[in-house]
Design a protein around this motif. Sequence first.
Motif, PDB file in Angstrom:
ATOM      1  N   GLU A 182      -8.830  -3.139 -12.589  1.00 51.72           N
ATOM      2  CA  GLU A 182      -8.877  -1.853 -12.384  1.00 51.72           C
ATOM      3  C   GLU A 182      -9.651  -0.652 -13.650  1.00 51.72           C
ATOM      4  N   TYR A 183     -10.290   0.560 -12.947  1.00 51.47           N
ATOM      5  CA  TYR A 183     -10.717   1.641 -13.944  1.00 51.47           C
ATOM      6  C   TYR A 183      -9.695   2.519 -13.819  1.00 51.47           C
ATOM      7  N   GLN A 184      -8.652   2.643 -15.461  1.00 56.76           N
ATOM      8  CA  GLN A 184      -8.720   3.559 -15.460  1.00 56.76           C
ATOM      9  C   GLN A 184      -9.119   5.085 -15.537  1.00 56.76           C
ATOM     10  N   PRO A 185      -8.999   6.220 -14.942  1.00 57.69           N
ATOM     11  CA  PRO A 185      -9.854   7.618 -15.106  1.00 57.69           C
ATOM     12  C   PRO A 185      -9.373   8.109 -16.262  1.00 57.69           C
ATOM     13  N   HIS A 221      -7.568 -13.435   3.924  1.00 58.78           N
ATOM     14  CA  HIS A 221      -7.522 -13.181   2.677  1.00 58.78           C
ATOM     15  C   HIS A 221      -7.143 -12.468   1.883  1.00 58.78           C
ATOM     16  N   GLY A 222      -6.896 -12.499   0.767  1.00 56.48           N
ATOM     17  CA  GLY A 222      -6.077 -11.961   0.214  1.00 56.48           C
ATOM     18  C   GLY A 222      -6.000 -10.470  -0.453  1.00 56.48           C
ATOM     19  N   ALA A 223      -5.505  -9.699  -1.566  1.00 55.31           N
ATOM     20  CA  ALA A 223      -5.403  -8.689  -1.835  1.00 55.31           C
ATOM     21  C   ALA A 223      -4.075  -7.966  -2.723  1.00 55.31           C
ATOM     22  N   LYS A 224      -4.772  -7.510  -3.709  1.00 61.17           N
ATOM     23  CA  LYS A 224      -3.526  -7.098  -4.831  1.00 61.17           C
ATOM     24  C   LYS A 224      -2.833  -5.806  -4.395  1.00 61.17           C
ATOM     25  N   PHE A 225      -1.440  -5.154  -4.659  1.00 62.61           N
ATOM     26  CA  PHE A 225      -0.945  -4.280  -4.516  1.00 62.61           C
ATOM     27  C   PHE A 225      -0.393  -3.598  -5.840  1.00 62.61           C
ATOM     28  N   TYR A 226      -1.341  -2.800  -6.294  1.00 59.54           N
ATOM     29  CA  TYR A 226      -0.737  -1.906  -7.406  1.00 59.54           C
ATOM     30  C   TYR A 226       0.206  -1.304  -8.058  1.00 59.54           C
ATOM     31  N   ARG A 227       1.302  -1.804  -7.565  1.00 59.56           N
ATOM     32  CA  ARG A 227       2.794  -0.589  -7.833  1.00 59.56           C
ATOM     33  C   ARG A 227       2.741   0.547  -8.624  1.00 59.56           C
ATOM     34  N   GLU A 228       2.119  -0.591  -9.651  1.00 61.82           N
ATOM     35  CA  GLU A 228       2.335   0.018 -11.120  1.00 61.82           C
ATOM     36  C   GLU A 228       1.250   1.447 -11.519  1.00 61.82           C
ATOM     37  N   LEU A 229       0.441   1.406 -10.468  1.00 58.32           N
ATOM     38  CA  LEU A 229      -0.461   3.098 -10.800  1.00 58.32           C
ATOM     39  C   LEU A 229       0.351   3.781 -10.347  1.00 58.32           C
ATOM     40  N   ALA A 230       0.910   3.812  -9.184  1.00 58.86           N
ATOM     41  CA  ALA A 230       1.697   4.543  -8.791  1.00 58.86           C
ATOM     42  C   ALA A 230       1.269   6.404  -9.515  1.00 58.86           C
ATOM     43  N   ALA A 231       1.693   6.028 -10.368  1.00 60.21           N
ATOM     44  CA  ALA A 231       1.727   7.650 -11.141  1.00 60.21           C
ATOM     45  C   ALA A 231       0.353   8.153 -10.889  1.00 60.21           C
ATOM     46  N   ALA A 232      -1.001   7.464 -10.399  1.00 59.60           N
ATOM     47  CA  ALA A 232      -2.279   7.995 -10.631  1.00 59.60           C
ATOM     48  C   ALA A 232      -3.165   8.229  -9.245  1.00 59.60           C
ATOM     49  N   ASP A 233      -1.889   7.465  -8.848  1.00 58.09           N
ATOM     50  CA  ASP A 233      -2.342   7.303  -6.575  1.00 58.09           C
ATOM     51  C   ASP A 233      -2.812   8.742  -6.038  1.00 58.09           C
ATOM     52  N   VAL A 234      -3.959   9.156  -5.421  1.00 57.25           N
ATOM     53  CA  VAL A 234      -4.292  10.245  -4.987  1.00 57.25           C
ATOM     54  C   VAL A 234      -4.411   9.430  -3.200  1.00 57.25           C
ATOM     55  N   SER A 235      -3.932   8.691  -3.268  1.00 51.85           N
ATOM     56  CA  SER A 235      -4.575   8.073  -1.922  1.00 51.85           C
ATOM     57  C   SER A 235      -4.099   9.074  -0.640  1.00 51.85           C
ATOM     58  N   VAL A 236      -3.129   9.434  -0.690  1.00 48.88           N
ATOM     59  CA  VAL A 236      -2.551  10.827   0.128  1.00 48.88           C
ATOM     60  C   VAL A 236      -2.939  11.714  -0.019  1.00 48.88           C
ATOM     61  N   ALA A 237      -3.490  12.335  -1.096  1.00 47.63           N
ATOM     62  CA  ALA A 237      -3.592  14.175  -1.721  1.00 47.63           C
ATOM     63  C   ALA A 237      -5.214  13.963  -1.307  1.00 47.63           C
ATOM     64  N   PHE A 238      -5.937  12.888  -1.276  1.00 48.52           N
ATOM     65  CA  PHE A 238      -6.783  12.770  -0.170  1.00 48.52           C
ATOM     66  C   PHE A 238      -7.506  13.313   1.094  1.00 48.52           C
ATOM     67  N   LEU A 239      -6.545  11.954   1.451  1.00 47.57           N
ATOM     68  CA  LEU A 239      -6.611  11.748   2.563  1.00 47.57           C
ATOM     69  C   LEU A 239      -5.794  13.348   3.710  1.00 47.57           C
ATOM     70  N   SER A 292      -7.417   3.960  -2.566  1.00 45.55           N
ATOM     71  CA  SER A 292      -6.809   3.521  -1.749  1.00 45.55           C
ATOM     72  C   SER A 292      -5.920   2.927  -1.244  1.00 45.55           C
ATOM     73  N   GLY A 293      -5.126   3.772  -0.932  1.00 46.52           N
ATOM     74  CA  GLY A 293      -3.569   2.882  -1.286  1.00 46.52           C
ATOM     75  C   GLY A 293      -2.873   2.239  -1.976  1.00 46.52           C
ATOM     76  N   LEU A 294      -3.451   1.702  -3.204  1.00 47.44           N
ATOM     77  CA  LEU A 294      -3.416   1.463  -4.340  1.00 47.44           C
ATOM     78  C   LEU A 294      -3.554  -0.585  -4.268  1.00 47.44           C
ATOM     79  N   SER A 334       1.148  -1.179   0.007  1.00 49.05           N
ATOM     80  CA  SER A 334      -0.258  -0.401  -0.385  1.00 49.05           C
ATOM     81  C   SER A 334       0.416   0.813   0.065  1.00 49.05           C
ATOM     82  N   SER A 335       0.155   2.616  -0.164  1.00 49.72           N
ATOM     83  CA  SER A 335       1.210   3.591  -0.398  1.00 49.72           C
ATOM     84  C   SER A 335       0.834   4.060   0.688  1.00 49.72           C
ATOM     85  N   TYR A 336      -0.119   4.321   1.662  1.00 50.74           N
ATOM     86  CA  TYR A 336      -0.424   4.430   2.840  1.00 50.74           C
ATOM     87  C   TYR A 336       1.398   4.359   3.618  1.00 50.74           C
ATOM     88  N   ALA A 337       1.439   5.235   4.515  1.00 48.89           N
ATOM     89  CA  ALA A 337       2.442   5.403   5.605  1.00 48.89           C
ATOM     90  C   ALA A 337       2.014   3.823   6.897  1.00 48.89           C
TER      91      ALA A 337
END
Length: 875
Positions: free
Chosen positions: A546-549, A731-749, A712-714, A502-505
């Motif tokens: 994953e939807y790319q806006p 349970h599992g989940a994926k971390f989409y590191r490749e979408l970092a350029a479009a990440d707004v998770s921290v900007a939203f917070l 949501s932290g990618l 995730s891209s969260y601290a």
Amino acid sequence: MNNAVNDGGGAGVWSATGFRPGTKAGAGAGPGAGSPSGTPGGADGEIWSGCWVAERLGVELVGDEGLGELLGLALRRNPKRAHLLVSHVLGKHIPQSPAVVYGYGFALGLRVRDLLGEDEARRAVVLGYAETATGLGHSVADGVGLAPCLHSTRRPVDGVARAGGFEESHSHATSHLLLPENPGLLAGDGPLVLVDDEFSTGNTVLNTIRDLHERYPRDRYVIVALVDMRSAADLGRLDDFAREIGARVDLVTAASGTVRLPEGVLEKGQALVARYESEAEESAASDSPGPDGQTAPEAQGAPATPALRVELGWPEEIPDGGRHGFTPEHRVRLEGALPAMAARIAEALPSDARRGRVLVLGFEELMYAPLRLGVALEKLTEAEVRYSTTTRSPVLAVDDPGYAIRTRLVFPAHDNPADGPGERYAYNVAGAGFDAVVAVVDSTADTPELHAPDGLLARLSAHTPSVLLAVVPSYAPARPSTASPTERPSMLPEPLRGPEFSSYAPDEVGWLLQDLSDTRLEAPTEEREEAIQSGGAHYAESLPVEYQPTDAYQELFHSALAASATRIAQAVGVVTETVLAERSPRPVLVSLARAGTPVGVLMRRWAQHRHGLDLPHYAVSIVRGRGIDANALRWLAAHHDPADIVFVDGWTGKGAITRELAQAVEEFEASDGITGFDPEIAVLADPGSCVRTYGTREDFLIPSACLNSTVSGLISRTVLRADLVGEHDYHGAKFYRELAAADVSVAFLDAVSDRFDSVDEAVDAQVKELLSTDRSPTWEGWAAVERISEEYGIHDVNLVKPGVGEATRVLLRRVPWKILARAGAGADLDHVRLLAEQRGVPVEEVAELPYTCVGLIHPKYTRGATGADGKAVTV
């Protein structure tokens, strides 16, 4: 508050040219337990056991006058620190009198007891670090006299839940586990005494305190070490840290100093290690020790005689050490049993060894039991008894009197370690002239590997006339009566954290999930929809692409965020203040991944902003029709009081997840016997009137609903599939590191957090009003969904997605049929209208809709119901 305590004294410098007196502010001498006899210390013309390294690398040891008697230097292959401080009084790498080793730890414990006073000492718990300081920590606890002790471990044990864990960043083997048999051992509020062999950067100890303080806050900590070796840059950290956590932190050491390292020392040290290791390989065919002090394998062949097994008669009720806790009552019983056990060892020794040199050799973390046996044997016989232990730590050996590690024996691990097979070492044993070696291991380590031709016992037999083996029974903690040994593994993994997941601290959220980033899980949206509706697959068994806006959609997100940030900040404040007032003064936030996670982070930030609280926050998976992740609940119950857990989600729609959670918690209580979890969810928005704890009941746009992982932290939506998630897995989940350029998770917070100051007064007024209001759920949303389901011929409430958030998710992740919009709805639906236009989905205005909008999925969807242009058709 920080209070550093040592005994005061002169200072000096140890270098390649020998010892020279000097002065150093704050220096202190060693304790009165005495210096090791016969150990080079740099005084009176003796050769200091660090001068070989000092001469070649320019390293200097600066500090108390007795520091060189306590420490020598060696080299190791390590990317962070080439030099190794080698203690002469720890009993790990250098054989030493057991009385001296025990005396240093016991003396430090007495000083801790004097510092705390008897009443506080009685409330204290002593924690030692694996593997090096397990015996030291236990000895300190003996000096304190009234306190139980525990040590960290790298050995998982079936049936024992983890009470904590931490990383030791500079070590070759980093993960530490805390596995007390009594889960309440660390949960008290008395002083916590943390014991390590050296206090250098302080990272390990401070990480431990931070981890435990978050779970079990207390007013006082005492750090104990043989030597305080902090650099000038690190000296102020302890004071800052104490102020940060609001507790008193004392430091008690035997001596203090620092290591002066010239520029480029790491690279020079690594080159020196590589050179000597290469020369050692070249000499491996010879029958003499190589340059690294390791005896060639040919000279170490099979033992001439097998090891003689000594039956100790170890009392069953006494643990073998502090891995699961050791109480003052255990100590009293052990004291009574030690003389008889030492007598059995003495009787088994050859007659010449009873007046010769005898080594009691412990085993990795098993340091205390062999140490106490060595002390008792030293009192009982005329032998010159020495004590040391085997170790995981790889250190270069050089046969030179000015080097701390003269020889090493190499043998395979023999306790089936959790991290797999590997080499283990015994230092300064070969060539030391021992007439007998008493190897002391626990029963877990009494394996065929121990007795193999290349095993420890065979290696020892090549260097001493007599090898004795004493086995201490590995303590097996009592299992809860409700649990079966085969029910589940002994521990569950620690939460995943950013930036690795995730891209969260890392302090913002811990994900109780398993990482499936390398697994292909995405399927075309139409294919998923058809499989879900046909009953051929559950929605949680795959992921949508994953939807790319588009640029236009991203612009909508940012404008919506700017317009609604204050509104969201107020709702965050209201729901957090309600939780603090009604649920717990120190709640543990557990968000439902992934929509709930940004809200959980914002609630955590509000608690910090308004109250200075550092609340734990985790994210767990819940799947409609499958329930919440039971393994995540087990981890939470092992680390926190279930009564403090507050489940968090973004919003309610019709309340399906609310009902799912209530049923899942009820089933978990029945299956595991763990009670106390409150299934009521705290949400930012409750338009469905499904919960009592909310920030608002208005159905407005929460911008985090506009996007998927990039807000949501990618992290993907969670996955539950039998071939990927086993019975004992999260349970599992994926971390989409490749979408970092479009990440707004921290900007939203940050955009929302920046509005906290401006809404303080509004939050107070709204909370005051809410706390005096009847907020009982009416389930109006569920009734509305049932009505819409019938009116539109759907006949399945799961295909009706009410509210702005849920309708947005339909447009992003499913194949929608149509969108119902409340007549007159304004900018809150701009993004919905844009998505609907992009996907060819009609938007139908409805006069008296209880939600701002509702998304509908066609009840008889097939890929044939999609037009040739890929857009949904209206049926």
